[in-house]
Design a protein around this motif. Structure first.
Motif, PDB file in Angstrom:
ATOM      1  N   ALA A 103       0.881  -1.176   0.000  1.00  0.00           N
ATOM      2  CA  ALA A 103       0.000   0.000   0.000  1.00  0.00           C
ATOM      3  C   ALA A 103       0.916   1.224   0.000  1.00  0.00           C
ATOM      4  N   THR A 104       0.725   2.099  -0.973  1.00  0.00           N
ATOM      5  CA  THR A 104       1.592   3.262  -1.120  1.00  0.00           C
ATOM      6  C   THR A 104       0.869   4.519  -0.659  1.00  0.00           C
ATOM      7  N   ASN A 105       1.592   5.372   0.076  1.00  0.00           N
ATOM      8  CA  ASN A 105       1.072   6.671   0.451  1.00  0.00           C
ATOM      9  C   ASN A 105       2.144   7.708   0.152  1.00  0.00           C
ATOM     10  N   GLU A 106       1.905   8.949   0.510  1.00  0.00           N
ATOM     11  CA  GLU A 106       2.846  10.021   0.171  1.00  0.00           C
ATOM     12  C   GLU A 106       4.196   9.903   0.879  1.00  0.00           C
ATOM     13  N   PHE A 107       4.287   9.061   1.895  1.00  0.00           N
ATOM     14  CA  PHE A 107       5.535   8.914   2.646  1.00  0.00           C
ATOM     15  C   PHE A 107       6.318   7.669   2.263  1.00  0.00           C
ATOM     16  N   GLY A 108       5.692   6.741   1.598  1.00  0.00           N
ATOM     17  CA  GLY A 108       6.381   5.515   1.188  1.00  0.00           C
ATOM     18  C   GLY A 108       5.431   4.342   1.081  1.00  0.00           C
ATOM     19  N   GLU A 109       6.000   3.144   1.144  1.00  0.00           N
ATOM     20  CA  GLU A 109       5.234   1.916   0.974  1.00  0.00           C
ATOM     21  C   GLU A 109       5.060   1.189   2.305  1.00  0.00           C
ATOM     22  N   VAL A 110       3.918   0.531   2.414  1.00  0.00           N
ATOM     23  CA  VAL A 110       3.612  -0.253   3.608  1.00  0.00           C
ATOM     24  C   VAL A 110       3.142  -1.625   3.139  1.00  0.00           C
ATOM     25  N   GLN A 111       3.681  -2.666   3.770  1.00  0.00           N
ATOM     26  CA  GLN A 111       3.246  -4.029   3.465  1.00  0.00           C
ATOM     27  C   GLN A 111       3.218  -4.827   4.761  1.00  0.00           C
ATOM     28  N   VAL A 112       2.178  -5.642   4.918  1.00  0.00           N
ATOM     29  CA  VAL A 112       1.956  -6.374   6.164  1.00  0.00           C
ATOM     30  C   VAL A 112       1.902  -7.867   5.875  1.00  0.00           C
ATOM     31  N   ARG A 113       2.477  -8.645   6.814  1.00  0.00           N
ATOM     32  CA  ARG A 113       2.407 -10.108   6.766  1.00  0.00           C
ATOM     33  C   ARG A 113       1.726 -10.570   8.052  1.00  0.00           C
ATOM     34  N   ILE A 114       0.779 -11.509   7.920  1.00  0.00           N
ATOM     35  CA  ILE A 114       0.124 -12.072   9.098  1.00  0.00           C
ATOM     36  C   ILE A 114       0.361 -13.577   9.134  1.00  0.00           C
ATOM     37  N   THR A 115       0.344 -14.126  10.347  1.00  0.00           N
ATOM     38  CA  THR A 115       0.416 -15.566  10.535  1.00  0.00           C
ATOM     39  C   THR A 115      -0.899 -15.983  11.166  1.00  0.00           C
ATOM     40  N   LEU A 127       6.346  -5.629   6.813  1.00  0.00           N
ATOM     41  CA  LEU A 127       7.501  -5.940   5.976  1.00  0.00           C
ATOM     42  C   LEU A 127       8.116  -4.672   5.395  1.00  0.00           C
ATOM     43  N   ARG A 128       7.267  -3.711   5.108  1.00  0.00           N
ATOM     44  CA  ARG A 128       7.723  -2.422   4.578  1.00  0.00           C
ATOM     45  C   ARG A 128       7.008  -1.303   5.312  1.00  0.00           C
ATOM     46  N   LEU A 129       7.782  -0.275   5.663  1.00  0.00           N
ATOM     47  CA  LEU A 129       7.244   0.938   6.272  1.00  0.00           C
ATOM     48  C   LEU A 129       8.051   2.122   5.756  1.00  0.00           C
ATOM     49  N   PRO A 130       7.444   3.318   5.691  1.00  0.00           N
ATOM     50  CA  PRO A 130       8.184   4.494   5.222  1.00  0.00           C
ATOM     51  C   PRO A 130       9.398   4.787   6.111  1.00  0.00           C
ATOM     52  N   ARG A 131      10.554   4.975   5.484  1.00  0.00           N
ATOM     53  CA  ARG A 131      11.793   5.241   6.222  1.00  0.00           C
ATOM     54  C   ARG A 131      12.612   6.327   5.518  1.00  0.00           C
ATOM     55  N   ARG A 139       7.622   7.711  13.103  1.00  0.00           N
ATOM     56  CA  ARG A 139       6.188   7.401  13.034  1.00  0.00           C
ATOM     57  C   ARG A 139       5.941   5.964  12.591  1.00  0.00           C
ATOM     58  N   SER A 140       6.776   5.479  11.695  1.00  0.00           N
ATOM     59  CA  SER A 140       6.660   4.082  11.284  1.00  0.00           C
ATOM     60  C   SER A 140       6.924   3.150  12.461  1.00  0.00           C
ATOM     61  N   ASP A 141       7.899   3.506  13.289  1.00  0.00           N
ATOM     62  CA  ASP A 141       8.184   2.708  14.481  1.00  0.00           C
ATOM     63  C   ASP A 141       6.989   2.701  15.437  1.00  0.00           C
ATOM     64  N   GLN A 142       6.308   3.839  15.558  1.00  0.00           N
ATOM     65  CA  GLN A 142       5.124   3.906  16.421  1.00  0.00           C
ATOM     66  C   GLN A 142       4.024   2.987  15.901  1.00  0.00           C
ATOM     67  N   VAL A 143       3.780   3.030  14.602  1.00  0.00           N
ATOM     68  CA  VAL A 143       2.759   2.176  13.987  1.00  0.00           C
ATOM     69  C   VAL A 143       3.124   0.711  14.179  1.00  0.00           C
ATOM     70  N   ASP A 144       4.377   0.388  13.893  1.00  0.00           N
ATOM     71  CA  ASP A 144       4.830  -0.996  13.990  1.00  0.00           C
ATOM     72  C   ASP A 144       4.719  -1.519  15.419  1.00  0.00           C
ATOM     73  N   THR A 171       0.310   6.371   7.302  1.00  0.00           N
ATOM     74  CA  THR A 171       0.939   5.060   7.512  1.00  0.00           C
ATOM     75  C   THR A 171      -0.044   4.103   8.174  1.00  0.00           C
ATOM     76  N   SER A 172      -0.818   4.587   9.128  1.00  0.00           N
ATOM     77  CA  SER A 172      -1.835   3.754   9.775  1.00  0.00           C
ATOM     78  C   SER A 172      -2.858   3.265   8.756  1.00  0.00           C
ATOM     79  N   ASP A 173      -3.326   4.163   7.898  1.00  0.00           N
ATOM     80  CA  ASP A 173      -4.308   3.792   6.868  1.00  0.00           C
ATOM     81  C   ASP A 173      -3.736   2.760   5.897  1.00  0.00           C
ATOM     82  N   SER A 174      -2.483   2.963   5.487  1.00  0.00           N
ATOM     83  CA  SER A 174      -1.844   2.019   4.562  1.00  0.00           C
ATOM     84  C   SER A 174      -1.646   0.661   5.226  1.00  0.00           C
ATOM     85  N   TYR A 175      -1.255   0.653   6.482  1.00  0.00           N
ATOM     86  CA  TYR A 175      -1.081  -0.598   7.225  1.00  0.00           C
ATOM     87  C   TYR A 175      -2.410  -1.355   7.267  1.00  0.00           C
ATOM     88  N   ARG A 176      -3.488  -0.641   7.619  1.00  0.00           N
ATOM     89  CA  ARG A 176      -4.810  -1.280   7.693  1.00  0.00           C
ATOM     90  C   ARG A 176      -5.251  -1.804   6.332  1.00  0.00           C
TER      91      ARG A 176
END
Length: 187
Positions: A103-115, A127-131, A139-144, A171-176
């Motif tokens: 999921a891409t937003n203005e700050f970068g890419e976000v990708q989530v893996r679930i088990t 797996l991916r957060l804006p850095r 902020r990515s660390d806070q979301v993670d 980032t929260s929206d992209s994560y969701r």
């Protein structure tokens, strides 16, 4: 002074005894599981001994008396797992790992893996957060830290219905979004 010394010694002794009894072999959760019946020389399966034995309903297992020793071999045979409609034994649910889309937003890419085990989410990881900048990294660390892990909000709520992290809305929206797609794939 003597009373204080006796009180402290008694407290230390009782605490030590409590720790020893709690940590004694055979008292842990895993040690309480009933072992599989072992076949005897006669070919019959003998139930494992132990006062903690429980029936599937959770009530204590009755002990075997001399009168009960003469029961037929068919009732003493070990239970087999129920067969599935395909004829194979029912298997324990295994863990599946599902990766959501990027999921891409203005700050970068976000990708989530679930088990997932069965129908429960047991872990989530970004797996991916804006850095790109120190601020987006923070902020990515806070979301993670709030969403991911085995005790994060994803596992707690078992859905993508998560609180937005203040200051990290995109980032929260992209994560969701990535999380919801992974959940949809799992079901």
């Amino acid at each position: 002074m003597r009373r204080a010394l006796l009180a402290i010694t008694g407290l230390a002794a009782s605490t030590t005894a409590l720790v020893v009894f709690k940590a004694a072999p055979g008292t842990g959760q895993l040690a309480r599981e009933v072992p599989a019946p072992a076949p005897t020389a006669a070919g019959k399966a003998e139930p494992a001994a132990g006062p903690d034995r429980k029936t599937p309903s959770g009530s204590p297992k009755p002990t075997r008396s001399a009168a009960g020793a003469s029961r037929s071999a068919s009732s003493a045979a070990p239970k087999r797992p129920a067969a599935s409609p395909t004829g194979t034994a029912a298997a324990q649910p295994s863990a599946s790992t599902i990766v959501g889309p990027v999921a891409t937003n203005e700050f970068g890419e976000v990708q989530v893996r679930i088990t997932v085990v069965g129908d429960r989410i047991v872990n989530a990881a970004a797996l991916r957060l804006p850095r790109r900048t120190a601020q987006s990294d923070q902020r990515s660390d806070q979301v993670d830290s709030r969403y991911s892990g085995t005790v994060g909000m994803v596992v707690e709520r078992q859905s993508a219905d998560l609180d937005t992290i203040t200051g990290a809305t995109a980032t929260s929206d992209s994560y969701r979004g990535s999380l919801q797609a992974a959940i949809d794939q799992a079901r």
